[in-house]
Scaffold this active site. Structure first.
Site, PDB file in Angstrom:
ATOM      1  N   ARG A   2      32.820 -19.028 -30.951  1.00  0.00           N
ATOM      2  CA  ARG A   2      32.220 -19.436 -32.222  1.00  0.00           C
ATOM      3  C   ARG A   2      32.823 -18.647 -33.369  1.00  0.00           C
ATOM      4  O   ARG A   2      32.843 -17.419 -33.354  1.00  0.00           O
ATOM      5  CB  ARG A   2      30.707 -19.232 -32.175  1.00  0.00           C
ATOM      6  CG  ARG A   2      29.994 -19.731 -33.427  1.00  0.00           C
ATOM      7  CD  ARG A   2      28.490 -19.659 -33.274  1.00  0.00           C
ATOM      8  NE  ARG A   2      28.011 -18.284 -33.162  1.00  0.00           N
ATOM      9  CZ  ARG A   2      26.729 -17.945 -33.233  1.00  0.00           C
ATOM     10  NH1 ARG A   2      25.810 -18.882 -33.365  1.00  0.00           N
ATOM     11  NH2 ARG A   2      26.360 -16.689 -33.145  1.00  0.00           N
ATOM     12  N   THR A   8      32.009 -19.808 -39.936  1.00  0.00           N
ATOM     13  CA  THR A   8      31.631 -21.224 -40.009  1.00  0.00           C
ATOM     14  C   THR A   8      30.605 -21.615 -38.953  1.00  0.00           C
ATOM     15  O   THR A   8      29.981 -22.672 -39.050  1.00  0.00           O
ATOM     16  CB  THR A   8      32.860 -22.113 -39.830  1.00  0.00           C
ATOM     17  OG1 THR A   8      33.377 -21.937 -38.494  1.00  0.00           O
ATOM     18  CG2 THR A   8      33.945 -21.748 -40.833  1.00  0.00           C
ATOM     19  N   ASP A  49      22.629 -12.107 -27.627  1.00  0.00           N
ATOM     20  CA  ASP A  49      23.915 -12.696 -27.262  1.00  0.00           C
ATOM     21  C   ASP A  49      24.054 -12.667 -25.744  1.00  0.00           C
ATOM     22  O   ASP A  49      24.195 -11.593 -25.149  1.00  0.00           O
ATOM     23  CB  ASP A  49      25.065 -11.922 -27.917  1.00  0.00           C
ATOM     24  CG  ASP A  49      26.416 -12.581 -27.700  1.00  0.00           C
ATOM     25  OD1 ASP A  49      26.835 -12.714 -26.524  1.00  0.00           O
ATOM     26  OD2 ASP A  49      27.062 -12.960 -28.691  1.00  0.00           O
ATOM     27  N   ASP A  82      27.255 -10.914 -24.288  1.00  0.00           N
ATOM     28  CA  ASP A  82      27.211  -9.459 -24.377  1.00  0.00           C
ATOM     29  C   ASP A  82      26.239  -8.865 -23.362  1.00  0.00           C
ATOM     30  O   ASP A  82      26.510  -7.819 -22.757  1.00  0.00           O
ATOM     31  CB  ASP A  82      26.783  -9.029 -25.790  1.00  0.00           C
ATOM     32  CG  ASP A  82      27.907  -9.192 -26.806  1.00  0.00           C
ATOM     33  OD1 ASP A  82      29.080  -9.188 -26.401  1.00  0.00           O
ATOM     34  OD2 ASP A  82      27.600  -9.339 -28.005  1.00  0.00           O
TER      35      ASP A  82
END
Length: 209
Positions: free
Chosen positions: A104, A108, A200, A203
């Site tokens: 990602r 944006t 996340d 992670d």
């Protein structure tokens, strides 16, 4: 319209709660994700085609059921989608595994493709596309397009936690793809993370933050 399947089995929900806890470390997070993937896999494959075969038990001959034809392909969206693969392979060890690499763009929030390697016969298989988090839906939709371009017609999206935005986007752009999740959370924050979510997933799986 694609169907949204929320797998609310008590053991799935129990394990998901532990994974959401910020104090849960990477080792436990990975193990729980594998366990949840296998439990969810029962539902994702519930209607897989069967055929009759003749076997002989220690007692007698009989007609029994087994999975028919070409079976499954598991396609994780790298890197977090890898966390769901082992659990599915425990359930279906003969499944083939492809990989789609997307990340990602932090400005944006749109996905960027960097890798795609799929089984040669993937068009004849049920494809389970995996990604723990269905946030904006951008990565999932792009990955589904890549699969369809290669002839796939039986695709199922399996995620752990989804946001309403992501569900709506996949259903709008790919009404033929059913979605399987353990939970639909409340909303996305300004950084396009799922709230309450679990952070996340990549992670937390790999201990990179």
């Amino acid at each position: 319209m694609s169907q949204l399947h929320v797998i609310n089995h008590p053991m799935v929900q129990h394990k998901l709660t532990i994974m959401r806890d910020k104090e849960t470390g990477s080792k436990d997070f990975r193990e729980l994700l594998k366990e949840i993937a296998m439990l969810m896999g029962y539902e994702v494959t519930r209607d897989i085609a069967l055929e009759d075969v003749c076997i002989e038990t220690p007692i007698c001959k009989m007609t029994a059921k087994r999975v028919s034809g070409r079976k499954l392909a598991i396609v994780p969206i790298l890197r977090a989608g890898l966390g769901l693969v082992d659990g599915l392979l425990t359930l279906v060890p003969v499944a083939k595994v492809g990989h789609i690499g997307l990340y990602r763009n932090e400005e944006t929030h749109k996905p960027v493709v960097y890798y795609c390697k799929l089984p040669e016969d993937i068009q004849g298989r049920m494809v389970i596309l995996t990604d723990p988090m269905l946030a904006t839906g951008g990565s999932a939709c792009d990955a589904i397009v890549m699969l369809k371009e290669r002839g796939c017609t039986n695709i199922r999206l399996m995620c752990l936690v989804a946001a309403p935005d992501g569900v709506a986007k996949v259903q709008a752009e790919h009404p033929d793809v059913d979605i399987y999740v353990a939970a639909v959370d409340d909303h996305l924050n300004e950084n396009a993370y799922i709230v309450p979510g679990l952070g996340d997933a990549g992670d937390r799986i790999f201990g990179t933050k």
